[in-house]
Design a protein around this motif. Structure first.
Motif, PDB file in Angstrom:
ATOM      1  N   ASN A 175      44.576 -32.728  50.028  1.00 38.53           N
ATOM      2  CA  ASN A 175      43.505 -31.809  50.120  1.00 38.53           C
ATOM      3  C   ASN A 175      43.993 -30.698  51.147  1.00 38.53           C
ATOM      4  N   LEU A 176      44.470 -29.522  50.590  1.00 40.64           N
ATOM      5  CA  LEU A 176      45.037 -28.619  51.557  1.00 40.64           C
ATOM      6  C   LEU A 176      43.838 -27.919  52.364  1.00 40.64           C
ATOM      7  N   ASP A 177      42.554 -27.967  52.022  1.00 38.01           N
ATOM      8  CA  ASP A 177      41.587 -27.321  52.741  1.00 38.01           C
ATOM      9  C   ASP A 177      41.433 -27.976  54.195  1.00 38.01           C
ATOM     10  N   GLU A 178      41.684 -29.560  54.198  1.00 38.54           N
ATOM     11  CA  GLU A 178      41.780 -30.405  55.419  1.00 38.54           C
ATOM     12  C   GLU A 178      42.882 -30.085  56.351  1.00 38.54           C
ATOM     13  N   LEU A 179      43.947 -29.758  55.836  1.00 38.48           N
ATOM     14  CA  LEU A 179      44.926 -29.466  56.763  1.00 38.48           C
ATOM     15  C   LEU A 179      44.981 -27.984  57.196  1.00 38.48           C
ATOM     16  N   GLY A 180      44.208 -26.873  56.159  1.00 34.72           N
ATOM     17  CA  GLY A 180      44.054 -25.604  56.793  1.00 34.72           C
ATOM     18  C   GLY A 180      42.863 -25.634  57.843  1.00 34.72           C
ATOM     19  N   TYR A 181      42.019 -26.604  57.505  1.00 35.08           N
ATOM     20  CA  TYR A 181      40.938 -26.779  58.841  1.00 35.08           C
ATOM     21  C   TYR A 181      41.585 -27.172  59.959  1.00 35.08           C
ATOM     22  N   VAL A 182      42.256 -28.126  60.155  1.00 33.32           N
ATOM     23  CA  VAL A 182      42.977 -28.654  61.291  1.00 33.32           C
ATOM     24  C   VAL A 182      43.812 -27.585  62.092  1.00 33.32           C
ATOM     25  N   ARG A 183      44.573 -26.752  61.332  1.00 33.29           N
ATOM     26  CA  ARG A 183      45.358 -25.850  61.593  1.00 33.29           C
ATOM     27  C   ARG A 183      44.530 -24.744  62.499  1.00 33.29           C
ATOM     28  N   SER A 184      43.653 -24.269  61.563  1.00 32.55           N
ATOM     29  CA  SER A 184      42.936 -23.219  62.433  1.00 32.55           C
ATOM     30  C   SER A 184      42.092 -23.748  63.694  1.00 32.55           C
ATOM     31  N   ARG A 185      42.258 -24.957  64.194  1.00 30.92           N
ATOM     32  CA  ARG A 185      41.266 -25.402  65.263  1.00 30.92           C
ATOM     33  C   ARG A 185      42.290 -25.966  66.284  1.00 30.92           C
ATOM     34  N   VAL A 186      43.535 -25.933  66.016  1.00 28.58           N
ATOM     35  CA  VAL A 186      44.670 -26.459  67.120  1.00 28.58           C
ATOM     36  C   VAL A 186      45.728 -25.603  67.447  1.00 28.58           C
ATOM     37  N   GLU A 187      46.283 -25.725  68.567  1.00 28.10           N
ATOM     38  CA  GLU A 187      47.385 -24.585  69.046  1.00 28.10           C
ATOM     39  C   GLU A 187      48.569 -25.452  68.662  1.00 28.10           C
ATOM     40  N   VAL A 188      48.926 -26.574  68.528  1.00 31.79           N
ATOM     41  CA  VAL A 188      49.974 -27.142  68.184  1.00 31.79           C
ATOM     42  C   VAL A 188      50.481 -26.874  66.792  1.00 31.79           C
ATOM     43  N   PRO A 189      51.544 -26.364  66.348  1.00 35.26           N
ATOM     44  CA  PRO A 189      52.306 -26.191  64.856  1.00 35.26           C
ATOM     45  C   PRO A 189      52.047 -27.668  64.038  1.00 35.26           C
ATOM     46  N   LEU A 190      51.597 -27.545  62.847  1.00 32.88           N
ATOM     47  CA  LEU A 190      51.729 -28.373  61.897  1.00 32.88           C
ATOM     48  C   LEU A 190      52.653 -28.344  61.067  1.00 32.88           C
ATOM     49  N   LEU A 191      53.213 -29.683  60.842  1.00 32.26           N
ATOM     50  CA  LEU A 191      54.192 -29.846  59.685  1.00 32.26           C
ATOM     51  C   LEU A 191      53.647 -30.413  58.629  1.00 32.26           C
ATOM     52  N   ALA A 192      53.763 -29.791  57.118  1.00 31.43           N
ATOM     53  CA  ALA A 192      53.308 -30.315  56.092  1.00 31.43           C
ATOM     54  C   ALA A 192      54.414 -31.296  55.714  1.00 31.43           C
ATOM     55  N   ASN A 193      54.054 -32.689  55.214  1.00 31.94           N
ATOM     56  CA  ASN A 193      54.992 -33.330  54.516  1.00 31.94           C
ATOM     57  C   ASN A 193      54.714 -34.034  53.309  1.00 31.94           C
ATOM     58  N   GLU A 194      53.570 -34.937  53.387  1.00 29.99           N
ATOM     59  CA  GLU A 194      52.994 -35.640  52.224  1.00 29.99           C
ATOM     60  C   GLU A 194      52.465 -34.569  51.256  1.00 29.99           C
ATOM     61  N   ALA A 195      52.024 -33.421  51.891  1.00 26.86           N
ATOM     62  CA  ALA A 195      51.408 -32.441  51.024  1.00 26.86           C
ATOM     63  C   ALA A 195      52.704 -31.353  50.578  1.00 26.86           C
ATOM     64  N   SER A 196      53.817 -31.696  50.906  1.00 26.81           N
ATOM     65  CA  SER A 196      54.981 -30.710  50.401  1.00 26.81           C
ATOM     66  C   SER A 196      56.117 -31.348  49.768  1.00 26.81           C
ATOM     67  N   TRP A 197      55.804 -32.627  49.020  1.00 28.00           N
ATOM     68  CA  TRP A 197      57.198 -33.284  48.585  1.00 28.00           C
ATOM     69  C   TRP A 197      57.834 -32.475  47.485  1.00 28.00           C
ATOM     70  N   THR A 198      57.118 -31.746  46.688  1.00 25.41           N
ATOM     71  CA  THR A 198      57.901 -30.914  45.489  1.00 25.41           C
ATOM     72  C   THR A 198      57.581 -29.664  45.831  1.00 25.41           C
ATOM     73  N   ARG A 199      58.579 -28.699  45.330  1.00 27.16           N
ATOM     74  CA  ARG A 199      58.611 -27.400  45.359  1.00 27.16           C
ATOM     75  C   ARG A 199      57.141 -26.659  45.050  1.00 27.16           C
ATOM     76  N   HIS A 200      56.639 -27.231  43.898  1.00 29.40           N
ATOM     77  CA  HIS A 200      55.293 -26.809  43.206  1.00 29.40           C
ATOM     78  C   HIS A 200      54.352 -27.296  44.502  1.00 29.40           C
ATOM     79  N   GLU A 201      54.294 -28.299  45.098  1.00 32.19           N
ATOM     80  CA  GLU A 201      53.379 -28.587  45.797  1.00 32.19           C
ATOM     81  C   GLU A 201      53.856 -27.736  47.320  1.00 32.19           C
ATOM     82  N   GLN A 202      54.637 -27.361  47.529  1.00 35.53           N
ATOM     83  CA  GLN A 202      55.155 -26.289  48.738  1.00 35.53           C
ATOM     84  C   GLN A 202      54.636 -25.003  48.548  1.00 35.53           C
ATOM     85  N   LEU A 203      54.863 -24.637  47.209  1.00 36.81           N
ATOM     86  CA  LEU A 203      54.100 -23.212  46.905  1.00 36.81           C
ATOM     87  C   LEU A 203      52.614 -23.367  46.921  1.00 36.81           C
ATOM     88  N   ALA A 204      52.016 -24.251  46.638  1.00 37.26           N
ATOM     89  CA  ALA A 204      50.524 -24.540  47.099  1.00 37.26           C
ATOM     90  C   ALA A 204      50.336 -24.553  48.591  1.00 37.26           C
TER      91      ALA A 204
END
Length: 394
Positions: free
Chosen positions: A224-253
């Motif tokens: 659920n990328l909305d969850e990751l985006g929600y957290v990113r908008s509310r913290v200062e520490v950079p976020l690294l996507a992993n389980e969200a980005s296992w393939t190039r198709h998911e990375q594009l999303a």
């Protein structure tokens, strides 16, 4: 030149201590070594992490064998498309590491025939060596601090720690111990493996930010990328996507959603080194760096990754590797624990192809260990299994 035979050998190499994550542990690395033999006597090496199990990797290799035998190992793009389309593997979101092992072995053949190290065939050396992090895979804070000191003494500049414990205070204590042990100048990366709900993630990251974190990896669900985006908008520490980005198709999303600051890429999870290069290029076009993810790897897969990373500019962070955990390796003079790294870096092999050679004695020893004790090396922990953990934890 034609591919004549695929020969697969599962091996189990013990860790110096268990790898522990939010939902279990494992005592060592299980990989399937692949030898692709040709009718001209050139053999290419590949390696597949046993994900989700060695039996599944072996089954995938059997399923693609009819699509590979008799083919030209130089025609890598065509061969991979046959596997994806005729073999229907394009329907699988996280492509089996077995397919990546076939591609890896073909690249090894091409490099050997051309007399060139693989890095030269993937774009040439952008960097002479590749930085990796030190995997602090311990749970007790005192042990975490000791491992972090070992990382610093061994020349590593980045320490990686799993979080996502059942009790939030435990994670706080462990990250504090990590900072104390690693020292003020070390870069600290933590990985929750999707263990937190969005609100919990925001609260935990804000609390842990005082330890000067480099990155927080996959704090919430990768589905659920909305969850990751929600957290990113509310913290200062950079976020690294992993389980969200296992393939190039998911990375594009992920890129379209603006859900992460750094993306994790993995040739084993996305069918090969060519796709890893595509992933990195896509992220570079979006202005984002990437890091290499690992399912656990021995010297063959490590060498392949090092060649690709060395030839790709936007791998600007320390990459995931298992040197801090491995007690040994199956290659001659490559990998095999912290001693194989220099100041946290791995040199790019200079010999043709992957530039590594299997050690027959070690392969035989760890193949026998897999045969007799392989089941004990898989992810598992009796306590979490009995408690039937939920995702997210809280």
């Amino acid at each position: 030149m034609r591919i004549e035979r695929l020969r697969a050998t599962p091996v189990a190499v013990p860790y110096v201590h268990d790898e522990i994550w939010a939902f279990g542990r494992r005592r060592g690395q299980v990989s399937v070594l692949l030898e692709v033999e040709t009718d001209e006597g050139v053999t290419g090496l590949g390696e597949a992490a046993a994900y989700p199990s060695a039996d599944i990797v072996l089954a995938v290799l059997r399923s693609v064998e009819p699509l590979v035998l008799g083919e030209d190992p130089f025609a890598i793009e065509r061969l991979m498309r046959r596997i994806e389309l005729i073999g229907t593997w394009h329907h699988v979101k996280a492509t089996s590491p077995a397919i990546a092992a076939v591609e890896m072995a073909c690249w090894d053949i091409v490099g050997k025939v051309c007399g060139q190290p693989l890095v030269n065939l993937l774009g040439g050396r952008f960097r002479e060596r590749v930085e990796c992090f030190f995997y602090v895979a311990r749970s007790d804070p005192a042990e975490v601090a000791r491992e972090a000191r070992r990382a610093s003494e061994s020349g590593f500049s980045t320490c990686y720690l799993k979080v996502g414990s059942d009790e939030p205070n435990t994670d706080i204590e462990r990250v504090e111990a990590l900072r104390d042990g690693a020292g003020p100048s070390a870069r600290l990366r933590i990985d929750a493996n999707e263990a937190w709900a969005p609100g919990t993630a925001v609260r935990m990251i804000r609390e842990l930010a005082r330890f000067d974190l480099e990155l927080v990896e996959q704090p919430v669900s990768g589905r659920n990328l909305d969850e990751l985006g929600y957290v990113r908008s509310r913290v200062e520490v950079p976020l690294l996507a992993n389980e969200a980005s296992w393939t190039r198709h998911e990375q594009l999303a992920v890129l379209k959603a603006g859900a992460a600051d750094v993306l994790s890429v993995d040739n084993q999870m996305d069918g090969g080194l060519l796709n890893l290069k595509r992933s990195a290029g896509m992220c570079e076009a979006a202005g984002l760096p990437v890091v290499k993810h690992s399912l656990g790897e021995l010297g063959v897969a490590l060498a392949a990754a090092v060649h690709a990373i060395a030839a790709t500019p936007n791998f600007t962070y320390a990459n995931q590797a298992y040197g801090a955990l491995l007690s040994d390796d199956i290659t001659e003079g490559f990998g095999g624990g912290v001693a194989g790294y220099t100041d946290g870096h791995v040199d790019v092999p200079a010999e043709p192809g992957l530039g590594v050679t299997l050690d027959p004695d070690r392969v035989a020893r760890y193949a026998e260990l897999y045969r007799t004790e392989g089941a004990a090396f898989s992810f598992g922990d009796p306590d979490p299994v009995l408690r039937s953990p939920a995702l997210p934890k809280f």
